[in-house]
Scaffold this active site. Sequence first.
Site, PDB file in Angstrom:
ATOM      1  N   GLU A  59       0.872  -1.168   0.000  1.00  0.00           N
ATOM      2  CA  GLU A  59       0.000   0.000   0.000  1.00  0.00           C
ATOM      3  C   GLU A  59       0.913   1.224   0.000  1.00  0.00           C
ATOM      4  OE1 GLU A  59      -2.765   0.317   3.281  1.00  0.00           O
ATOM      5  OE2 GLU A  59      -3.483   2.252   2.554  1.00  0.00           O
ATOM      6  N   ARG A  93       5.092 -12.859   9.800  1.00  0.00           N
ATOM      7  CA  ARG A  93       5.802 -11.639   9.456  1.00  0.00           C
ATOM      8  C   ARG A  93       7.121 -11.571  10.208  1.00  0.00           C
ATOM      9  NH1 ARG A  93       3.836  -6.519   9.825  1.00  0.00           N
ATOM     10  NH2 ARG A  93       1.911  -7.217   8.912  1.00  0.00           N
ATOM     11  N   LYS A 129       4.391   0.693  10.223  1.00  0.00           N
ATOM     12  CA  LYS A 129       4.484   1.947   9.470  1.00  0.00           C
ATOM     13  C   LYS A 129       4.060   3.123  10.340  1.00  0.00           C
ATOM     14  CE  LYS A 129       3.301   0.141   4.962  1.00  0.00           C
ATOM     15  NZ  LYS A 129       2.235   0.151   3.979  1.00  0.00           N
TER      16      LYS A 129
END
Length: 568
Positions: free
Chosen positions: A38, A263, A273
Site C-alpha cells: 500500500e 511476518r 508503518k
Amino acid sequence: MTEEEKKRISRNFIRQIIIDDLKTNKWGGRVHTRFPPEPNGYLHIGHAKSICLNFGLAEEFGGLCNLRFDDTNPTKENEEYVNAIIEDVRWLGFDWGDRLFYASDYFDRLYEYAVQLIKMGKAYVCDLSQEEIRSTRGTLTEPGVESPYRNRSIKENLELFERMRKGEFPDGSKTLRAKIDMSSPNLNMRDPVMYRIKHATHHRTGDKWCIYPMYDFTHCLSDSIEGITHSICTLEFEDHRPLYDWFLDQLGVHHPQQIEFARLNLSYTVLSKRKLLELVQRGLVDGWDDPRMPTIRGLRRRGYTAESIREFAEIIGVSKKESLVDIAVLEHCIRNELNKKAQRALVVLNPLKVIIDNYPEDLVEEMEALNNPEDLSMGTRKVPFSKVLYIERDDFMENPPKKYYRLAPGREVRLRYAYYITCTDVIKDPKTGEIVELHCKYDPETRGGTSPDGRKVLGTIHWVSANHCFPAEVRLYDRLFIKEDPNDVEEGKSFLDYLNPDSLLIKTGLCEPFLKDAKPEQKFQFERLGYFNVDMKLSKLGKPVFNRIVTLKDSWAKIMKSLQNESY
Ligand code: ATP
Ligand code: MG
C-alpha cells in the site's frame, strides 16, 4: 537431493507447496506471485522479506511476480510513496518486467463485480453508520445482528449503489455490504463492507470515484484478474481467507491460493508503518532514510547492500510461527559480505599523539598495506609513515591489566604494516593529568611488521601519520532502541520511551589519505573499528562523511567489557 537443497526447502514451507503444485500440475506448471504494497509509507526490512519471498520464488521456479500497488485509500496514499517503493524494490534487485499494476486500474471491473454480486442477491446497500455496523457485528461469543437494510430488493440495491457512485450521498452515509452470515463464527464473514463513500481525490484516478472498494474485496479480485497462482500474505490475513475464497467462489472467477506466513519481527526495532511515521514526524530521526531506520532506504544509507538483505531474508526462513529475529543476524550478513569485499583503511577515531624519537625528522616512508587480506587480488596500497603519528587512545594503558596486549610503558607492539615500536615516555597535562602524547622508539629492522630476529610482539595497532591524515566526519550508529522488543511496552509507557539516547555519536576521524576520494556508497573496513559506508546525502566531493554500518566481531571489545572499561 543434496542435504543443502533439503535444508533450503525446509527453511521455507512455501517452497515445498510450490514444488508439490508443480508435481501435480495444479496451475498448469505456472508460478505467478505478486508483491502488493500500500503506498502509504516507505518499505522496511519486513517488506523486504515479503519481496524476496514473492520475487525470489517466482525467479527460482521460472515464474513471474507482479508489483501491484494496493491503492484503495486515497487519503493516506500518494505518489511520493509509489515512486519510493518502485525504487526500493528495484534496488533490492528485482524486476517485474511490464507487470506494474495498481488496484485502482481495476476500479471499473471491481464495480462491475460488485453489481454482479448485487444481482445475485449477495450484496446490499446498508444505511448504518460505521459505528452502528461495528456495534451490531457481535463478538467472538455472540452472533451479530442483521442490518435492517439487509433485505432490500435487488432493484433498490442496484439503484442505490449507482447513486452512491454518482456522488449523491455524503461520506459515511451508506456502504455496500456482502450478504454472507451475521452469525458466522468468523467475524470477517459477518456481512463485511465492500465499498464505502469517500469524496476524496485519488492520486491516480483523480475525482472519477467517490466510492472506494475495501481491501478484502479488492485484493482477491486483483489477484484473480492478474492470474496469480500463489497469493502470499502475512498471518493476520489467515482469518480473512474464507472471505477471499467466498468472493472468488461466488463470482466463479480464477481462484489463486492464499498462503499465510509469519511476518518478520526484528529485535531492537519497530516495523509498524505507523510507528516509523511517528519517529519521522516527531523529528526523532532524520527522515525515512535515517541510517538507524529499518527502512530499505535507511539500511541502504547505513551501508547495507541489497545482497546482504536478500541473504538475510533467505537465512531467516519462512514459517507459520511468529518469532523475534535477532538483529545480530542481519548484522552478520553484512559483515560476512564486506569481510570478503570491503577495501581496508586505517582511521583513528580517538587520537593520541605518538612521537617516534629516533625516527628521522623529515623522512616519509611509503608502507605497503594489503587492501584486503581475505582477497589478495585486491592488491596493495601505499600508506605514508613519518615521525609523528596518531594511534587510538584505547590502544595505550599506563597500568595495563592482564590480557591487555597493546601499548604500555616499556612495552613493544607492532604498528600495522609498519614497524615495532616501544613506549619510552608518557607526557601528561600537568593540570588535568590527561595523557597528551607518548614518546616511542622504533626498531628500523622491523619494517613491514616482522622482526628478522624472530622477536614476537603480542599486539598490533593501527595508526595514521599526523602530517598526512585528514579529518572526516564519522557517524557511529547504534541500535535505535534499548529494549529487545520495543513493541512490548510496559503500562503507561510508549515505544518512544525505549529510544536509545546514544544511537548516534558523531566523531571526527583521522583518515589515511586515499579515503579523500571515497565516493558515496563506497564501503570500507576501517581496520579494528568496523565497516563503514560513505553517506550518500551528507558527503561532498573530497569531503566524505562515513556511517558505521556495524562493528567488527572484535575480541577486544569482549575483554574490555569484562574489564568494565571503555571500548569501541
Ligand atoms: P499496514 O499496516 O499499513 O497494512 P503493512 O506493513 O502490512 O502495513 P503493506 O504495504 O500492506 O503494509 O505491505 C505489503 C506487503 O508486505 C504485504 O503483503 C504484507 O503482508 C507484507 N509485510 C508487511 N510487513 C511485513 C513484515 N514485518 N514481515 C513480512 N512481510 C510483511
Ligand atoms: Mg497491509
